[in-house]
Write an enzyme that holds these catalytic residues in place. Structure first.
Site: not given
Ligand SMILES: *Cc1c(COP(=O)(O)O)cnc(C)c1O
Length: 384
Positions: A51, A103, A175, A200
């Site tokens: 983690r 978004y 972004d 993406k």
């Protein structure tokens, strides 16, 4: 080894990805391990628990940091998990200035989750830097922008916003999902944080989700590492490995996306049945000059106006090669109806204000032979 001297394509293939010192494996092994053997009390080889850090994820983080020109990357399970990590640093009473057409998932998260935790928002059209300046309050702790916007490709001048943020000592996050670091590098323009949905263009093959934050600030890096460790929304080794594989071909894919994007935009802009095409590479785009200045290419995202929901529906029904589906940035061409997909959760009134109509269709142009993409659109457009 991370070098700023080497070119982008070289860095995409090598940075963060030295051959495995034990075996010589050219690709970073997939470290499917949750825990690591310690060498003694409080002595380890750099890894203790996955983690906190995992060698496969480390490689991806170093790779994307290098491509964005940042010092460190911090990978999360999805783009949304990266955004969630970004706002964890805020407290009750803090204020965020952000774009008014982010978004859809980001807008939903900010309005329906983060706002309930006492964080305040100002939603402004960031394409005019004045709006950002006016919205800043003494409690503003973050400015978050997205450029170009989805799907109408409205640009924000990153440098202008960064100057305002620097004057007020407010971190700026951008972004960068639509452009990828190949075409746009916000840190070089003064932003403090770059965020990606690696789902993406970075991954590029539509086969895995992921998100990343990149920064050059040691303080922010500490914060993001702390969030990874505390909340655990980290990217798995397998997804890290997939994205690393995708990133090796980022430069060649982006060049082809861009070449195909320009051709498709040109074709659509001349089609008698298309009312408008929003693509920053067209001279008709109102911010074409800014696009040329701020980006190193125009990419393959665009929107076109078909006039009505019926027309949009007919085109989406009739395409054979282009796939009617959400998401973007993969090798395949995706086509979608904005009002009922990415912008379904906002009101019709709000959509109208942004400029999205029932006839707005979005394209993520893939890297197929461009003649085939245009041929498919051409036969589909005969339906209207
Ligand atoms: C897809 C996307 C996100 C969210 O990323 P996920 O990986 O789907 O969680 C955020 N911003 C932009 C611009 C996106 O396209």
């Amino acid at each position: 080894m991370t070098s700023t001297i080497r070119g982008f394509s070289t860095r995409a293939i090598h940075d963060g990805q030295e051959p495995d010192p034990r075996t010589g494996a050219v690709n970073i092994p997939l470290y499917l391990t949750s825990t690591f053997q310690l060498e003694g009390i409080d002595k380890h080889r750099g890894w203790e628990y996955s983690r906190v850090s995992n060698p496969t994820r480390d490689a991806l983080e170093a790779s994307i940091a290098s491509l964005e020109g940042g010092a460190t990357g911090h990978a999360f399970a999805s783009g949304m998990a990266a955004i969630a990590a970004l706002v964890t640093m805020l407290r009750v009473g803090d204020h965020i200035v952000c774009g008014d057409n982010l978004y859809g998932g980001t807008t939903r998260f900010f309005t329906q989750v983060v706002a309930h935790h006492g964080v305040e928002f100002s939603w402004v059209d960031t394409s005019n830097p004045e709006n950002v300046l006016r919205a800043i309050r003494p409690t503003t702790k973050l400015v978050h922008i997205e450029t170009p916007t989805n799907p109408l490709m409205v640009l924000t001048d990153i440098r202008a916003i960064a100057d305002i943020c620097k004057q007020h000592r407010i971190p700026l996050s951008a972004d960068n999902t639509f452009m990828s670091p190949y075409f746009q590098r916000p840190l070089e323009l003064g932003a403090d944080i770059v965020m990606h949905s690696t789902t993406k263009f970075l991954n590029g093959h539509s086969d895995g989700l992921g998100g990343i934050l990149v920064t050059s600030s040691p303080e922010l890096a500490d914060t993001f590492r702390f969030v990874q460790k505390c909340t655990g929304g980290i990217l798995s080794p397998f997804e890290s490995w997939l994205i690393l594989r995708g990133v090796k071909t980022l430069a060649v894919r982006m060049r082809q996306h861009d070449a195909n994007g320009r051709r498709v935009a040109e074709y659509l802009s001349k089609h008698p049945k298309i009312h408008r095409v929003d693509y920053p590479g067209l001279a008709s785009h109102p911010q074409h000059e800014l696009a040329k200045r701020q980006m190193h290419g125009f990419g393959s995202m665009m929107a076109f106006e078909t006039g009505s929901r019926e027309n949009a529906e007919k085109i989406l029904q009739r395409v054979q090669l282009c796939i009617n589906g959400e998401s973007l940035g993969g090798v395949e061409t995706l086509i979608s109806h904005s009002a009922t997909t990415t912008h379904a959760s906002i009101s019709a009134e709000e959509r109208k204000r942004i400029g999205i109509t029932e006839g707005t269709v979005r394209l993520s142009v893939g890297v197929e032979d461009v003649e085939d993409i245009i041929g498919d659109l051409d036969q589909a457009l005969e339906a209207i």
